[in-house]
Design an enzyme around this catalytic site. Structure first.
Site, short mmCIF file in Angstrom:
data_model
loop_
_atom_site.label_atom_id
_atom_site.label_comp_id
_atom_site.label_asym_id
_atom_site.label_seq_id
_atom_site.Cartn_x
_atom_site.Cartn_y
_atom_site.Cartn_z
N ARG A 85 0.78 -1.12 0.03
CA ARG A 85 -0.13 0.20 0.06
C ARG A 85 0.98 1.39 0.00
O ARG A 85 1.92 1.39 0.49
CB ARG A 85 -0.90 -0.21 1.30
CG ARG A 85 -2.22 -0.73 1.03
CD ARG A 85 -3.10 -1.00 2.41
NE ARG A 85 -2.89 0.01 3.45
CZ ARG A 85 -3.26 -0.16 4.52
NH1 ARG A 85 -4.17 -1.29 4.89
NH2 ARG A 85 -3.33 0.68 5.45
N ARG A 120 2.42 7.28 10.27
CA ARG A 120 1.22 6.45 10.87
C ARG A 120 1.59 6.13 12.39
O ARG A 120 0.44 6.24 13.49
CB ARG A 120 0.96 5.26 10.24
CG ARG A 120 0.29 5.54 8.99
CD ARG A 120 0.24 4.47 7.98
NE ARG A 120 -0.59 3.17 8.19
CZ ARG A 120 -0.17 1.99 8.00
NH1 ARG A 120 0.59 1.80 7.06
NH2 ARG A 120 -1.14 1.03 8.51
P1 ADP Z 1 -4.21 0.90 9.32
O1 ADP Z 1 -3.49 0.02 8.66
O2 ADP Z 1 -3.09 2.13 9.53
O3 ADP Z 1 -4.89 0.76 10.72
P2 ADP Z 1 -6.39 1.76 8.16
O4 ADP Z 1 -6.78 1.00 6.90
O5 ADP Z 1 -7.52 1.78 9.22
O6 ADP Z 1 -5.23 1.80 8.53
O7 ADP Z 1 -6.84 3.25 7.48
C1 ADP Z 1 -5.95 3.74 6.57
C2 ADP Z 1 -5.92 5.35 6.39
O8 ADP Z 1 -7.20 5.89 6.33
C3 ADP Z 1 -5.47 5.84 7.91
O9 ADP Z 1 -4.01 6.04 7.77
C4 ADP Z 1 -6.00 7.18 7.61
O10 ADP Z 1 -5.43 8.22 6.81
C5 ADP Z 1 -7.34 6.82 7.24
N1 ADP Z 1 -8.50 6.58 8.35
C6 ADP Z 1 -8.99 5.25 8.35
N2 ADP Z 1 -9.82 5.41 9.57
C7 ADP Z 1 -9.89 6.59 10.13
C8 ADP Z 1 -10.40 7.41 10.99
N3 ADP Z 1 -11.38 6.65 11.90
N4 ADP Z 1 -10.18 8.64 11.27
C9 ADP Z 1 -9.28 9.52 10.64
N5 ADP Z 1 -8.50 8.66 9.43
C10 ADP Z 1 -8.69 7.56 9.06
#
Ligand code: ADP
Ligand code: ZN
Length: 215
Positions: A162, A173
């Site tokens: 990704r 992150r």
């Molecule tokens: P991770 O693998 O970091 O847990 P996610 O797949 O949950 O990632 O989310 C990917 C991206 O989507 C985050 O880095 C953020 O930019 C955005 N994102 C997802 N959920 C949220 C949220 N609840 N609030 C703000 N941004 C979010």
């Protein structure tokens, strides 16, 4: 069950949510998946979210709440839900609390997947995700590799790294997690909803959660 899953990126929220879904039919709601699909589809939401996501920053709270207000009112949520990647900030947690009161629902627990940082870093850099938005199977080049030609066993699409899984984005992150999301652990402790799980194996985690919920 009605659960919030907490934990750093790479803690395994998505995998655990999927295995709990199979357990009792609760729906997994991943804001990350909703946003990635919106970016792929090129929708208004996707256009607004793309830049934040690629750099590893959070998408603004109001945008997330617009999505979740709609999603949580859909009929499938009546069976129970596993919130994966939401809430991510204190304002989102406060807004979720209000939203649930409004629709007459209560959380059973907030589950914190407590995974050491070195394990997190190793998992994130070795992760590959199926590029087919309808599949999104997760691979790991060490422990669960895709086919030798790099494609997905389930659907044959390429499994890719990704954009937010480059080393720089991962650092961003994790810093964002520590600053904005880690305070939710205390928030849910005060609400009396926190369950901490320290296991690393996803089946063990699932069993630990089910046991803790029975208490
Ligand atoms: P991770 O693998 O970091 O847990 P996610 O797949 O949950 O990632 O989310 C990917 C991206 O989507 C985050 O880095 C953020 O930019 C955005 N994102 C997802 N959920 C949220 C949220 N609840 N609030 C703000 N941004 C979010
Ligand atoms: Zn696939």
């Amino acid at each position: 069950m009605r659960i919030v899953l907490l934990g750093a990126p790479g803690a395994g929220k998505g995998t655990v949510a999927k295995s709990l879904t199979e357990f009792d039919g609760s729906v997994q709601i991943s804001t990350g998946d909703i946003l990635r699909n919106a970016v792929k589809a090129g929708s208004e939401l996707g256009k607004k979210a793309k830049g934040y996501m690629e750099s590893g920053a959070l998408v603004p709270d109001d945008l997330i709440m617009d999505i979740m207000e709609v999603r949580m009112k859909e009929p499938d949520c009546q069976k129970g839900f596993l919130l994966d990647g939401f809430p991510r900030t204190i304002p989102q947690a406060e807004a979720l609390k209000k939203l649930l009161e409004k629709i007459g629902m209560k959380l059973d627990a907030a589950i914190n997947l407590d995974v050491p940082t070195d394990v997190i870093l190793d998992r994130l850099t070795t992760r590959r995700t199926c590029s087919n938005p309808d599949c999104q199977e997760i691979y790991n080049i060490k422990s669960k590799p895709p086919k030798p030609d790099g494609t997905c066993f389930k659907c044959g699409s390429p499994a890719v790294q990704r954009a937010d899984e480059t080393e720089e984005a991962i650092k961003h992150r994790l810093a964002t997690y520590n600053e904005k999301t880690a305070p939710l652990i205390d928030f849910y402790k005060k609400e009396g909803l926190l369950i901490t799980i320290a296991s690393l194996d996803s089946m063990q985690i699932r069993d630990d959660i089910i046991k803790a919920l029975k208490k």
